[in-house]
Design a protein around this motif. Structure first.
Motif, PDB file in Angstrom:
ATOM      1  N   CYS A  36       1.066  -1.774  -0.213  1.00 42.12           N
ATOM      2  CA  CYS A  36      -0.046   0.101   0.086  1.00 42.12           C
ATOM      3  C   CYS A  36       1.458   1.349   0.352  1.00 42.12           C
ATOM      4  O   CYS A  36       0.881   2.358  -0.635  1.00 42.12           O
ATOM      5  CB  CYS A  36      -1.100  -0.112   1.068  1.00 42.12           C
ATOM      6  SG  CYS A  36      -2.365  -1.633   1.112  1.00 42.12           S
ATOM      7  N   TRP A  40       0.669   4.143  -2.744  1.00 46.12           N
ATOM      8  CA  TRP A  40       0.560   5.939  -3.064  1.00 46.12           C
ATOM      9  C   TRP A  40       1.825   6.111  -3.194  1.00 46.12           C
ATOM     10  O   TRP A  40       1.767   7.620  -3.691  1.00 46.12           O
ATOM     11  CB  TRP A  40       0.205   5.876  -1.259  1.00 46.12           C
ATOM     12  CG  TRP A  40      -0.748   5.533  -0.648  1.00 46.12           C
ATOM     13  CD1 TRP A  40      -1.737   4.684  -0.427  1.00 46.12           C
ATOM     14  CD2 TRP A  40      -2.338   6.533  -1.011  1.00 46.12           C
ATOM     15  NE1 TRP A  40      -3.509   4.663   0.077  1.00 46.12           N
ATOM     16  CE2 TRP A  40      -3.434   5.597  -1.032  1.00 46.12           C
ATOM     17  CE3 TRP A  40      -2.231   7.381  -1.313  1.00 46.12           C
ATOM     18  CZ2 TRP A  40      -4.659   5.995  -0.701  1.00 46.12           C
ATOM     19  CZ3 TRP A  40      -3.821   8.423  -2.235  1.00 46.12           C
ATOM     20  CH2 TRP A  40      -4.508   7.494  -1.357  1.00 46.12           C
ATOM     21  N   ALA A  44       1.493   9.632  -6.335  1.00 47.94           N
ATOM     22  CA  ALA A  44       1.628  10.679  -5.403  1.00 47.94           C
ATOM     23  C   ALA A  44       1.399  11.983  -6.289  1.00 47.94           C
ATOM     24  O   ALA A  44       0.989  13.321  -6.441  1.00 47.94           O
ATOM     25  CB  ALA A  44       2.836  10.566  -4.689  1.00 47.94           C
ATOM     26  N   PRO A 221      -5.122   4.603  -3.917  1.00 50.34           N
ATOM     27  CA  PRO A 221      -4.794   5.639  -4.476  1.00 50.34           C
ATOM     28  C   PRO A 221      -5.561   5.801  -5.655  1.00 50.34           C
ATOM     29  O   PRO A 221      -5.619   7.352  -6.411  1.00 50.34           O
ATOM     30  CB  PRO A 221      -3.502   5.879  -4.837  1.00 50.34           C
ATOM     31  CG  PRO A 221      -3.593   3.564  -3.691  1.00 50.34           C
ATOM     32  CD  PRO A 221      -4.491   3.384  -3.116  1.00 50.34           C
TER      33      PRO A 221
END
Length: 328
Positions: A36, A40, A44, A221
């Motif tokens: 995870c 992310w 980003a 995400p």
């Protein structure tokens, strides 16, 4: 004669490392955090640049994100090795379902069957969409797809025979499964290769459901940007968890049935290659159904997954005697 048959059958089954007696919770926790966290981290830029799903980097970022479970698997194996002791590379490959491919016939046959099944599953969902009147389809003139292609061609350029173009798109799905396989492997080596067997001491169904639900959560995400469902809140994440739980049961069944990760890899690749089938057959001017309901991972397709799971369970495909004797 029976002794020879038993000996030959035993030779066709890859020797497996001893199964786990308990869940390696430390390694599972490391896998969860790393997979995870990396997802992310990779996603980003989509959040920082503020363009969301319109960002031209989206395809590259989505592909890179598919590799993060493989990286998490590597870290989890290292951590698990520190706790359990180092193991030979051949044992790790067996635990991940990568090698050897025995029984070969079952592994290859299941892989081919899943490649064929994926477009049929997507197609079944489209049939339900049509029956419910959520969209209209043109299976003769392919009017919607024709409009789409015409809009991309220079003015005055003649259209190719659309029937042949659509047929070629369908025939390319097995090729797409192979092309998508490296990225699909990046995910499947984590979800079905490592995590599912790691959770297997909980029982077949808990392991299938938990690994699938986490697979869906890992997509957060992108889902929170509106990917797949057009929803930017927790509802989209919950829908993705539902879809991945059900789809994950089917993919996990192939893993447990064959002791190999490859059928799940090719099934995943074939499903991704089949996701655009609706665009080929939709009629011009058709209403556009809500993505959460009618997309390839929407509620309707979840219903198709559920029906298949019930059918497999009804014929005993999740019984211990039908599953691979040992997983790492």
């Amino acid at each position: 004669m029976s002794e020879k048959i038993e000996t030959r059958a035993a030779a066709d089954i890859a020797p497996q490392p001893e199964p786990r007696a308990r869940v390696p919770w430390v390694a599972v926790g490391v896998f969860a955090v790393v997979s995870c966290g990396l997802a992310w981290l990779v996603a980003a830029p989509l959040w920082a640049r503020g363009q969301g799903l319109h960002d031209p980097l989206l395809p590259l970022i989505a592909m890179a994100m598919m590799l993060t479970p493989a990286a998490a698997t590597f870290v989890a194996i290292v951590v698990d090795g520190m706790l359990r002791g180092r193991r030979p590379a051949r044992d790790i490959l067996r635990e991940l379902g990568m090698w050897p491919l025995r029984p070969v016939g079952r592994t290859i046959g299941t892989s081919l069957a899943m490649i064929v099944a994926m477009p049929l599953i997507v197609g079944a969902g489209l049939v339900v969409v049509g029956v419910l009147g959520l969209a209209e389809f043109d299976l003769v003139g392919f009017s919607g797809f024709t409009e789409l292609i015409a809009a991309q061609l220079p003015p005055g350029q003649p259209l190719p025979p659309m029937g042949l173009v659509v047929a070629a798109q369908f025939m390319m799905i097995p090729v797409g499964a192979l092309i998508n396989a490296p990225l699909a492997f990046g995910e499947e080596v984590g979800w079905r290769g490592w995590l599912l067997p790691a959770l297997r001491p909980l029982g077949v169904w808990p392991a299938l459901l938990l690994s699938g639900a986490f697979w869906g959560f890992w997509h957060s995400p992108l889902i929170l940007l509106g990917y797949n469902y057009g929803l930017t809140d927790g509802t989209g994440v919950l829908l993705m968890m539902l879809a991945c739980t059900l789809f994950g049961v089917l993919l996990g069944w192939t893993r447990l049935r064959t002791a190999s990760v490859w059928p799940a890899v090719f099934a995943h690749g074939a499903f991704n290659a089949s996701a655009g089938l609706g665009a080929l057959v939709i009629a011009a001017g058709s209403p556009t159904p809500e993505a959460w309901l009618a997309s390839p991972l929407g509620v309707i397709t979840c219903g198709v997954f559920a029906v298949l799971i019930v059918l497999l369970a009804a014929v005993g495909q999740f019984r211990g005697s039908r599953l691979a004797a040992r997983l790492g």
